[in-house]
Enzyme design. Sequence first.
Site, PDB file in Angstrom:
ATOM      1  N   LYS A  11       0.148  -0.087  -6.760  1.00 42.38           N
ATOM      2  CA  LYS A  11       1.486  -0.646  -6.558  1.00 42.38           C
ATOM      3  C   LYS A  11       2.216  -0.937  -7.882  1.00 42.38           C
ATOM      4  O   LYS A  11       1.593  -0.945  -8.954  1.00 42.38           O
ATOM      5  CB  LYS A  11       1.356  -1.924  -5.721  1.00 42.38           C
ATOM      6  N   TYR A  51       6.213   1.015   5.684  1.00 43.87           N
ATOM      7  CA  TYR A  51       5.843  -0.338   6.121  1.00 43.87           C
ATOM      8  C   TYR A  51       6.542  -0.719   7.427  1.00 43.87           C
ATOM      9  O   TYR A  51       6.680  -1.910   7.733  1.00 43.87           O
ATOM     10  CB  TYR A  51       6.156  -1.350   5.020  1.00 43.87           C
ATOM     11  N   ASN A 114      -0.025  -7.334  -5.022  1.00 45.69           N
ATOM     12  CA  ASN A 114      -1.486  -7.334  -4.950  1.00 45.69           C
ATOM     13  C   ASN A 114      -2.110  -5.978  -5.328  1.00 45.69           C
ATOM     14  O   ASN A 114      -3.190  -5.632  -4.869  1.00 45.69           O
ATOM     15  CB  ASN A 114      -1.957  -7.835  -3.579  1.00 45.69           C
ATOM     16  N   HIS A 117      -2.729  -0.669  -2.154  1.00 50.76           N
ATOM     17  CA  HIS A 117      -2.696  -0.511  -0.688  1.00 50.76           C
ATOM     18  C   HIS A 117      -3.865   0.369  -0.295  1.00 50.76           C
ATOM     19  O   HIS A 117      -4.238   1.280  -1.037  1.00 50.76           O
ATOM     20  CB  HIS A 117      -1.395   0.178  -0.254  1.00 50.76           C
ATOM     21  N   GLU A 128      -0.681   8.122   7.115  1.00 51.93           N
ATOM     22  CA  GLU A 128      -0.180   7.757   5.789  1.00 51.93           C
ATOM     23  C   GLU A 128      -0.330   8.918   4.804  1.00 51.93           C
ATOM     24  O   GLU A 128       0.544   9.142   3.958  1.00 51.93           O
ATOM     25  CB  GLU A 128      -0.915   6.511   5.291  1.00 51.93           C
TER      26      GLU A 128
HETATM   27  P1  GDP Z   1      -3.063  -5.121   3.432  1.00 51.22           P
HETATM   28  O1  GDP Z   1      -3.479  -4.143   4.507  1.00 51.22           O
HETATM   29  O2  GDP Z   1      -4.221  -5.905   2.869  1.00 51.22           O
HETATM   30  O3  GDP Z   1      -2.216  -4.492   2.340  1.00 51.22           O
HETATM   31  O4  GDP Z   1      -2.139  -6.253   4.134  1.00 51.22           O
HETATM   32  P2  GDP Z   1      -0.977  -6.172   5.241  1.00 51.22           P
HETATM   33  O5  GDP Z   1      -0.938  -4.829   5.921  1.00 51.22           O
HETATM   34  O6  GDP Z   1      -1.120  -7.389   6.093  1.00 51.22           O
HETATM   35  O7  GDP Z   1       0.360  -6.371   4.387  1.00 51.22           O
HETATM   36  C1  GDP Z   1       0.963  -5.293   3.704  1.00 51.22           C
HETATM   37  C2  GDP Z   1       1.448  -5.792   2.371  1.00 51.22           C
HETATM   38  O8  GDP Z   1       2.504  -6.740   2.570  1.00 51.22           O
HETATM   39  C3  GDP Z   1       0.420  -6.565   1.542  1.00 51.22           C
HETATM   40  O9  GDP Z   1      -0.472  -5.737   0.826  1.00 51.22           O
HETATM   41  C4  GDP Z   1       1.316  -7.367   0.617  1.00 51.22           C
HETATM   42  O10 GDP Z   1       1.826  -6.561  -0.467  1.00 51.22           O
HETATM   43  C5  GDP Z   1       2.461  -7.737   1.562  1.00 51.22           C
HETATM   44  N1  GDP Z   1       2.227  -9.033   2.217  1.00 51.22           N
HETATM   45  C6  GDP Z   1       1.311  -9.323   3.176  1.00 51.22           C
HETATM   46  N2  GDP Z   1       1.388 -10.609   3.568  1.00 51.22           N
HETATM   47  C7  GDP Z   1       2.423 -11.147   2.837  1.00 51.22           C
HETATM   48  C8  GDP Z   1       3.016 -12.450   2.785  1.00 51.22           C
HETATM   49  O11 GDP Z   1       2.624 -13.373   3.497  1.00 51.22           O
HETATM   50  N3  GDP Z   1       4.057 -12.613   1.897  1.00 51.22           N
HETATM   51  C9  GDP Z   1       4.516 -11.584   1.117  1.00 51.22           C
HETATM   52  N4  GDP Z   1       5.545 -11.816   0.280  1.00 51.22           N
HETATM   53  N5  GDP Z   1       3.974 -10.351   1.144  1.00 51.22           N
HETATM   54  C10 GDP Z   1       2.941 -10.130   1.984  1.00 51.22           C
END
Ligand code: GDP
Length: 140
Positions: A11, A51, A114, A117, A128
């Site tokens: 990222k 997303y 973070n 992905h 994807e």
């Molecule tokens: P992943 O599969 O571990 O990447 O997590 P998710 O699919 O739940 O979320 C997708 C991405 O959205 C995450 O990797 C973060 O970059 C972002 N994200 C997830 N939860 C949050 C949150 O509570 N706040 C914010 N600002 N970003 C989030």
Amino acid sequence: MAIQRTFSIIKPDATARNQTGVIAAKLEEAGLRIIASKRIRMSREQAEGFYGVHKERPFFGDLVAFMTSGPVVVQVLEGEDAVAKNREVMGATNPTEAAEGTIRKLFAENIERNSVHGSDAPETAAEEIKFFFTDAELVG
Ligand code: GDP
């Protein structure tokens, strides 16, 4: 467990800090083979589409802004149990909850920025991968 493919993104927070190489090394050390890789700047349309599953979430706008804020490296990883193995080496979404030695524990700035992905299931991985790569770009 069979050989699988999964999709990965390094990222913008990580590309900005010159961490593409060290993150790719972590993936390779975990036994994942990088069979496709390209550095791109995601368009707003691409980020919103990619997303789309999160579009009702309160952080959706911020997430799209972040993912389009700088270059990313999209990759296809191949190996035994690749989907779960990549999730393991990535660590938890929130770096404060990520296990020691994981990419997110080592490099992530916060729950949004973070660093990586990774697909959450083989079916998602296939979608994807198709979103960013043609079959001819996958060189195993
Ligand atoms: P992943 O599969 O571990 O990447 O997590 P998710 O699919 O739940 O979320 C997708 C991405 O959205 C995450 O990797 C973060 O970059 C972002 N994200 C997830 N939860 C949050 C949150 O509570 N706040 C914010 N600002 N970003 C989030």
